[in-house]
Design a protein around this motif. Structure first.
Motif, PDB file in Angstrom:
ATOM      1  N   VAL A   1     -62.292 -12.697 -24.497  1.00 56.10           N
ATOM      2  CA  VAL A   1     -61.491 -13.883 -23.894  1.00 56.10           C
ATOM      3  C   VAL A   1     -61.836 -14.989 -25.078  1.00 56.10           C
ATOM      4  O   VAL A   1     -63.038 -15.317 -25.667  1.00 56.10           O
ATOM      5  CB  VAL A   1     -62.483 -14.790 -22.596  1.00 56.10           C
ATOM      6  N   ILE A   2     -60.470 -15.655 -25.255  1.00 57.29           N
ATOM      7  CA  ILE A   2     -60.653 -16.565 -26.271  1.00 57.29           C
ATOM      8  C   ILE A   2     -60.371 -17.993 -25.708  1.00 57.29           C
ATOM      9  O   ILE A   2     -59.325 -18.315 -24.876  1.00 57.29           O
ATOM     10  CB  ILE A   2     -59.489 -16.475 -27.110  1.00 57.29           C
ATOM     11  N   ASP A   3     -61.389 -18.806 -25.909  1.00 57.73           N
ATOM     12  CA  ASP A   3     -61.055 -20.340 -25.496  1.00 57.73           C
ATOM     13  C   ASP A   3     -60.282 -20.907 -26.367  1.00 57.73           C
ATOM     14  O   ASP A   3     -60.815 -21.543 -27.266  1.00 57.73           O
ATOM     15  CB  ASP A   3     -62.442 -21.040 -25.208  1.00 57.73           C
ATOM     16  N   VAL A   4     -59.124 -21.475 -25.700  1.00 53.72           N
ATOM     17  CA  VAL A   4     -58.222 -22.186 -26.505  1.00 53.72           C
ATOM     18  C   VAL A   4     -58.678 -23.540 -26.624  1.00 53.72           C
ATOM     19  O   VAL A   4     -58.372 -24.477 -27.662  1.00 53.72           O
ATOM     20  CB  VAL A   4     -56.770 -21.944 -26.244  1.00 53.72           C
ATOM     21  N   GLY A   5     -59.376 -24.054 -25.382  1.00 54.41           N
ATOM     22  CA  GLY A   5     -59.667 -25.522 -25.310  1.00 54.41           C
ATOM     23  C   GLY A   5     -59.815 -25.797 -23.887  1.00 54.41           C
ATOM     24  O   GLY A   5     -58.991 -25.379 -23.056  1.00 54.41           O
ATOM     25  N   HIS A   6     -60.798 -26.569 -23.421  1.00 54.29           N
ATOM     26  CA  HIS A   6     -60.986 -26.864 -22.104  1.00 54.29           C
ATOM     27  C   HIS A   6     -61.066 -28.579 -21.870  1.00 54.29           C
ATOM     28  O   HIS A   6     -61.410 -29.113 -20.951  1.00 54.29           O
ATOM     29  CB  HIS A   6     -62.015 -26.412 -21.534  1.00 54.29           C
TER      30      HIS A   6
ATOM     31  N   PHE B   1     -69.751 -18.886 -36.425  1.00 53.05           N
ATOM     32  CA  PHE B   1     -68.776 -19.833 -36.624  1.00 53.05           C
ATOM     33  C   PHE B   1     -69.176 -21.265 -36.532  1.00 53.05           C
ATOM     34  O   PHE B   1     -69.967 -21.589 -35.575  1.00 53.05           O
ATOM     35  CB  PHE B   1     -67.554 -19.525 -35.927  1.00 53.05           C
ATOM     36  N   LEU B   2     -69.251 -22.185 -37.757  1.00 51.48           N
ATOM     37  CA  LEU B   2     -69.740 -23.716 -37.315  1.00 51.48           C
ATOM     38  C   LEU B   2     -68.594 -24.506 -38.149  1.00 51.48           C
ATOM     39  O   LEU B   2     -68.113 -24.172 -38.878  1.00 51.48           O
ATOM     40  CB  LEU B   2     -70.976 -23.837 -38.043  1.00 51.48           C
ATOM     41  N   SER B   3     -68.563 -25.595 -37.402  1.00 49.59           N
ATOM     42  CA  SER B   3     -67.799 -26.598 -37.727  1.00 49.59           C
ATOM     43  C   SER B   3     -67.752 -28.046 -37.359  1.00 49.59           C
ATOM     44  O   SER B   3     -68.509 -28.319 -36.439  1.00 49.59           O
ATOM     45  CB  SER B   3     -66.020 -26.234 -37.502  1.00 49.59           C
TER      46      SER B   3
ATOM     47  N   PHE C   1     -58.306 -26.827 -32.336  1.00 50.25           N
ATOM     48  CA  PHE C   1     -58.649 -26.321 -33.538  1.00 50.25           C
ATOM     49  C   PHE C   1     -59.752 -25.093 -33.449  1.00 50.25           C
ATOM     50  O   PHE C   1     -59.454 -24.112 -33.979  1.00 50.25           O
ATOM     51  CB  PHE C   1     -59.184 -27.384 -34.393  1.00 50.25           C
ATOM     52  N   VAL C   2     -60.751 -25.209 -32.650  1.00 52.25           N
ATOM     53  CA  VAL C   2     -61.773 -23.979 -32.450  1.00 52.25           C
ATOM     54  C   VAL C   2     -60.879 -22.972 -32.066  1.00 52.25           C
ATOM     55  O   VAL C   2     -61.010 -21.596 -32.283  1.00 52.25           O
ATOM     56  CB  VAL C   2     -62.994 -24.790 -31.800  1.00 52.25           C
ATOM     57  N   GLY C   3     -60.319 -22.987 -30.819  1.00 50.18           N
ATOM     58  CA  GLY C   3     -59.438 -21.868 -30.139  1.00 50.18           C
ATOM     59  C   GLY C   3     -58.739 -21.206 -31.164  1.00 50.18           C
ATOM     60  O   GLY C   3     -58.396 -19.985 -31.054  1.00 50.18           O
ATOM     61  N   VAL C   4     -58.078 -21.928 -32.037  1.00 46.78           N
ATOM     62  CA  VAL C   4     -56.878 -21.334 -32.869  1.00 46.78           C
ATOM     63  C   VAL C   4     -57.731 -20.391 -34.001  1.00 46.78           C
ATOM     64  O   VAL C   4     -57.370 -19.349 -34.280  1.00 46.78           O
ATOM     65  CB  VAL C   4     -56.131 -22.413 -33.481  1.00 46.78           C
ATOM     66  N   VAL C   5     -58.874 -20.934 -34.348  1.00 44.81           N
ATOM     67  CA  VAL C   5     -59.758 -20.074 -35.365  1.00 44.81           C
ATOM     68  C   VAL C   5     -60.149 -18.975 -34.751  1.00 44.81           C
ATOM     69  O   VAL C   5     -60.065 -17.944 -35.388  1.00 44.81           O
ATOM     70  CB  VAL C   5     -60.613 -20.823 -36.019  1.00 44.81           C
TER      71      VAL C   5
ATOM     72  N   GLU D   1     -62.683  -6.329 -33.646  1.00 44.61           N
ATOM     73  CA  GLU D   1     -64.138  -6.046 -33.174  1.00 44.61           C
ATOM     74  C   GLU D   1     -65.184  -6.906 -33.467  1.00 44.61           C
ATOM     75  O   GLU D   1     -66.430  -6.268 -33.028  1.00 44.61           O
ATOM     76  CB  GLU D   1     -64.273  -4.424 -33.609  1.00 44.61           C
ATOM     77  N   SER D   2     -65.192  -7.587 -34.200  1.00 43.27           N
ATOM     78  CA  SER D   2     -66.319  -8.672 -34.288  1.00 43.27           C
ATOM     79  C   SER D   2     -66.584  -9.527 -33.497  1.00 43.27           C
ATOM     80  O   SER D   2     -65.633 -10.468 -33.052  1.00 43.27           O
ATOM     81  CB  SER D   2     -66.018  -9.437 -35.920  1.00 43.27           C
ATOM     82  N   PRO D   3     -67.894  -9.626 -32.811  1.00 47.13           N
ATOM     83  CA  PRO D   3     -68.288 -10.503 -32.118  1.00 47.13           C
ATOM     84  C   PRO D   3     -68.332 -11.800 -32.992  1.00 47.13           C
ATOM     85  O   PRO D   3     -68.796 -11.930 -34.059  1.00 47.13           O
ATOM     86  CB  PRO D   3     -69.680 -10.034 -31.543  1.00 47.13           C
ATOM     87  N   VAL D   4     -67.799 -12.930 -32.249  1.00 48.09           N
ATOM     88  CA  VAL D   4     -68.017 -14.646 -32.760  1.00 48.09           C
ATOM     89  C   VAL D   4     -69.073 -15.303 -31.940  1.00 48.09           C
ATOM     90  O   VAL D   4     -69.009 -15.311 -30.719  1.00 48.09           O
ATOM     91  CB  VAL D   4     -66.631 -15.178 -32.809  1.00 48.09           C
ATOM     92  N   ILE D   5     -70.058 -15.762 -32.860  1.00 45.20           N
ATOM     93  CA  ILE D   5     -70.781 -16.777 -32.250  1.00 45.20           C
ATOM     94  C   ILE D   5     -70.748 -18.142 -32.816  1.00 45.20           C
ATOM     95  O   ILE D   5     -70.449 -18.377 -34.048  1.00 45.20           O
ATOM     96  CB  ILE D   5     -72.415 -16.288 -32.956  1.00 45.20           C
ATOM     97  N   ASP D   6     -70.407 -19.323 -31.789  1.00 41.45           N
ATOM     98  CA  ASP D   6     -70.306 -20.554 -32.108  1.00 41.45           C
ATOM     99  C   ASP D   6     -71.541 -21.222 -32.266  1.00 41.45           C
ATOM    100  O   ASP D   6     -72.467 -21.242 -31.320  1.00 41.45           O
ATOM    101  CB  ASP D   6     -69.448 -21.076 -30.979  1.00 41.45           C
ATOM    102  N   VAL D   7     -72.093 -21.230 -33.573  1.00 42.12           N
ATOM    103  CA  VAL D   7     -73.347 -22.218 -33.876  1.00 42.12           C
ATOM    104  C   VAL D   7     -73.070 -23.446 -33.430  1.00 42.12           C
ATOM    105  O   VAL D   7     -74.197 -24.120 -33.151  1.00 42.12           O
ATOM    106  CB  VAL D   7     -73.462 -22.098 -35.487  1.00 42.12           C
ATOM    107  N   GLY D   8     -71.957 -23.956 -33.246  1.00 42.04           N
ATOM    108  CA  GLY D   8     -71.724 -25.514 -33.059  1.00 42.04           C
ATOM    109  C   GLY D   8     -70.672 -26.083 -33.491  1.00 42.04           C
ATOM    110  O   GLY D   8     -70.183 -25.643 -34.597  1.00 42.04           O
ATOM    111  N   HIS D   9     -69.782 -26.989 -32.965  1.00 46.20           N
ATOM    112  CA  HIS D   9     -68.574 -27.559 -33.525  1.00 46.20           C
ATOM    113  C   HIS D   9     -68.633 -29.139 -33.187  1.00 46.20           C
ATOM    114  O   HIS D   9     -67.485 -29.809 -33.524  1.00 46.20           O
ATOM    115  CB  HIS D   9     -67.381 -26.805 -32.623  1.00 46.20           C
ATOM    116  N   ASP D  10     -69.590 -29.733 -32.761  1.00 48.94           N
ATOM    117  CA  ASP D  10     -69.682 -31.046 -32.415  1.00 48.94           C
ATOM    118  C   ASP D  10     -70.578 -31.976 -33.440  1.00 48.94           C
ATOM    119  O   ASP D  10     -71.040 -32.970 -32.931  1.00 48.94           O
ATOM    120  CB  ASP D  10     -69.967 -31.248 -31.027  1.00 48.94           C
ATOM    121  N   PHE D  11     -70.792 -31.466 -34.576  1.00 46.29           N
ATOM    122  CA  PHE D  11     -71.469 -32.174 -35.610  1.00 46.29           C
ATOM    123  C   PHE D  11     -70.588 -33.348 -36.075  1.00 46.29           C
ATOM    124  O   PHE D  11     -69.612 -33.297 -36.064  1.00 46.29           O
ATOM    125  CB  PHE D  11     -72.120 -31.180 -36.761  1.00 46.29           C
ATOM    126  N   PRO D  12     -71.169 -34.244 -36.325  1.00 43.14           N
ATOM    127  CA  PRO D  12     -70.253 -35.629 -36.651  1.00 43.14           C
ATOM    128  C   PRO D  12     -69.385 -35.330 -37.668  1.00 43.14           C
ATOM    129  O   PRO D  12     -69.668 -34.518 -38.688  1.00 43.14           O
ATOM    130  CB  PRO D  12     -71.565 -36.671 -37.383  1.00 43.14           C
TER     131      PRO D  12
END
Lengths: 274, 274, 274
Positions: C34-39, B7-9, B17-21, B31-42
């Motif tokens: 664990v879901i991070d809603v936001g910190h 997941f990238l955003s 927003f990221v938490g809600v997604v 059952e799906s692991p979620v990998i955060d690729v990054g969310h702080d791109f401009p």
């Protein structure tokens, strides 16, 4: 069966670095949960990250700790894996790992990660977090590799130590320094409650805190609620070290303190006699 | 059985927003692991995020890629799912997905996400990340939906391309541009080592780097450790592109470079002859 | 068998606080996702975090919600666990939990967390997120403890309410306030579409928005795409409240709005008649 991996770095969140390391871990150790200890430590600041890891380690699930703050990447510093009673620590051998390793009982075995078969080939400059440290952590966590598969044993099982300032107790004064300002502005020192006991202070006493040429008389209490809003307090923090805070405020600003600034503490009488 | 989701955003971490997604993914694909690729791109910068995804994709576990940088949300741009040899890419069809899709071998099928039954109804304006893209990703990852369930096939399986600047090799000069300054201040260009080879340069040579009207003579080395602290280096970075760095420093500041600024590289002789 | 844990705080990412809480959860509830809603909510700002949790809760998987924004830590405020139709909410009883609890149907039981056996002993000042709230959340999520194990029932099952400003409909004017500026600069108000209906407005109408002494005529549309780039719009946002935006811009800057600033909305005629 497969161990949790606790991951700390100074990669920040601006780029995809943290995500890419998570990707490598997910590919090579898909069953290992990954705990992000933190990635926004000041870049290249080994001491700050090492202290954070030392504070955190006893709360992290035993398994593998992957830590990468590596200002010397691309130079001669060693990449290591260290076996301890807590589990295996993997990272650059630059002082980052040694305090946490000591905290959990020391290393019984240290290897230098040199085996190219446990690394990911890079199209150019090696991104050590992605290509060297993450695969080593994943292979160890998943049981696919033992320490001996990663590279040769380091004689003496020695890690590069982190040089940390010691406190000095002289007469009725403890001299130390601020070594962590947390995000709330609380200032942790390297002074222990035992140091204060050694100069005859106990909870409930007023402590004279000296920063630069300025003296502050501050009560030693157990928690924030014991002082009025806006007032300074001395307390033993959640890690067990002597700290300074302002209730509903920032002690770093109030006392003009930042990492590495000298602080001395004394009883009321000795300070006025100084 | 259930695929990992990367997941990238550009949502950042200021809001939920990221938490809600993540919540939607956890509900629909527990059952799906979620990998955060990054969310702080401009914010809204499709190119920066598309390049990051392209750099990351080969290190992410095959499965589903959910990418949302969507300055055109609420306009006519298409929401798509693209089947590739790596897995399924889901996001807005605005150029964000196309370079990574091309990198993994291209799309064999593209559908336009239009089926309201695969979406979450919104009490007002649709939050596409939460209501359209996340459920589509979760349903595909968990095997609850195939691409055909999401909407009609896009003729030609075409994604909107991302227009990326090409390098130009003329005589003994390669003209390119800076296209990524990472958090450490290293500057990646769009120039490849093959471009440098085409003008007769090889590792070990001194490269004349021109930014604006200023010429810099910089050694082409393999890694940081080969130059003294504080010195500039040209190297092939961990993604395989020609980059500029300062050992223990920031090349972006030293060279006055940021995204999109023109850079030309030449051998020593040709530059002085310029 | 073991419930997901949704975790929200104001700890930020500068320190290892979030990571340490994750460590405690991983040790005590290793099977719970664990879901991070936001910190990164503003430190100590209970209202901002409470509103974010209220917006998020219906999208989070039922289970345990661990929320820690706790400016009164170390004072007399209660630590609570509240049973609701959604699951169990755990955090300080300072208004943070009550709007989300109300949103999911209210609490059928509230206990005060006081049992030292469900806490982690601290070497000094208690870090409540780590030592009190996280273990309670993990024990409940993993089924190791029920609410009664945590401490005594709070009479009346009452949580401290969060005082939220109400809108006022007078004649043809709705008076409300801005109560969330998201990272994109969109401004959510506390005004509902029903409030606008009560003064005779419907989608498609022009709304007169008054901030300070300035009047703006803004179309009420369904989404960004219905106005030209750079233009203001009134719309019902993805949470169902009336919001203000600028297409491809920031409404907070355009309208000089921030959290808590008064905004009134009216039809075109009534505003000019004001």
């Amino acid at each position: 069966m497969t161990d949790p991996i606790s991951f700390l770095s100074d990669f920040g969140h601006q780029d995809e670095f943290v995500g890419v390391v998570h990707g490598v871990l997910a590919k090579l150790a898909p069953e290992s949960p990954v705990i992000d200890v933190g990635h926004d430590f000041p870049r290249g600041n080994v001491k700050t990250a090492a202290l954070a890891l030392t504070r955190a380690i006893q709360y992290l699930p035993e398994g593998v700790c992957l830590a990468v703050v590596d200002p010397g990447v691309g130079t001669a510093r060693r990449a290591v894996a260290a076996e301890t009673p807590w589990g295996v620590f993997i990272g650059p051998d630059n002082g980052l790992l040694s305090p946490a390793v000591a905290m959990v009982g020391g290393a019984s075995k240290v290897v230098s990660i040199e085996n190219p078969e446990t690394m990911i080939p890079s199209p150019g400059e090696t991104f050590h977090g992605r290509d060297v440290f993450a695969p080593a952590a994943a292979l160890v966590a998943s049981g696919e590799a033992g320490l001996d598969d990663l590279g040769p044993v380091v004689a003496g099982d020695d890690l590069v130590p982190l040089l940390l300032p010691l406190t000095k107790v002289e007469g009725s004064i403890v001299s130390g320094e601020a070594w962590w300002v947390d995000a709330f502005g609380n200032v942790q020192t390297n002074v222990s409650p035992d140091d204060l006991a050694a100069i005859g202070l106990s909870p409930g006493d007023t402590v004279t805190v000296k920063v630069g040429a300025t003296l502050h008389s501050i009560p030693w209490v157990r928690s924030y609620g014991e002082v009025p809003e806006g007032e300074l307090l001395v307390y033993v923090d959640s890690v067990g070290l002597v700290a300074l805070a302002v209730r509903d405020g920032r002690a770093d600003e109030e006392l003009n303190l930042s990492d590495g600034v000298a602080v001395s503490l004394a009883g009321r009488r000795s300070a006025t006699a100084e």
